[in-house]
Scaffold this motif. Structure first.
Motif: not given
Length: 186
Positions: A147-155
């Motif tokens: 979930a953190d990686l997905q959030f980071l990719r979105d950012q």
């Protein structure tokens, strides 16, 4: 005007602000185009560093989970053989590439590596409970990391789009100035 999603950060990772109106954003922030682009570029680099750390943690957890599952299988096998007269023969790794064969007759206790060169002896039931807890924790941590990686990719995507918008706005403004200068000369 700079707008951002309702989330301002996730576990220390700051949310990227999407710049809807570049001119308003630059005037409210008291920034010029180059400073704004430098800020976004720096933020993008920070995101990349965090991404590398999270990917390393993800690889570690993905390697750890099968090891825990394998240990759970071994403990279950030992518990299943417990009380029977059957002798279990097992090959185990002493060090990298060096194996030894052992005969296990009746194992009431197992030794588990805890890390940092520490091994403790547990009853089969305690070992089973500990390994199950460790497996649950590792899987939960992996879910959070994903979930953190997905959030980071979105950012990262938001930051890249914002950089492109600021750059394109700047190019458009320069062309307008050139066109205005060309019409005033004629």
């Amino acid at each position: 005007m700079a707008t951002s999603s309702s989330v301002t950060e996730r576990r220390g990772i700051p949310a990227a602000a999407f710049v809807e109106d570049v001119q308003t954003y630059l005037s409210q922030s008291a920034l010029d185009v180059n400073t704004a682009l430098s800020f976004f570029q720096e933020r993008l680099q920070q995101y990349r560093v965090v991404e590398m750390k999270l990917l390393a943690q993800q690889r570690d957890l993905q390697a750890k989970i099968p090891d825990i599952e394998k240990c759970l299988d071994v403990v279950a096998t030992l518990q299943a053989k417990k009380g029977s007269d059957e002798v279990l023969t097992a090959d185990f790794e002493v060090s990298e590439g060096i194996y030894s064969r052992a005969r296990i007759e009746d194992a009431d206790f197992v030794c588990l590596w805890l890390g940092a060169n520490v091994m403790l002896e547990y009853s089969s039931e305690e070992a089973n409970a500990l390994l199950k807890k460790n497996l649950e924790n590792a899987k939960a941590s992996l879910e959070v990391l994903v979930a953190d990686l997905q959030f980071l990719r979105d950012q990262v995507t938001i930051t890249q789009v914002t950089m492109a918008r600021v750059y394109n706005w700047d190019v458009h403004q320069r062309r307008l100035l050139q066109a205005a200068a060309a019409t005033s000369e004629s």
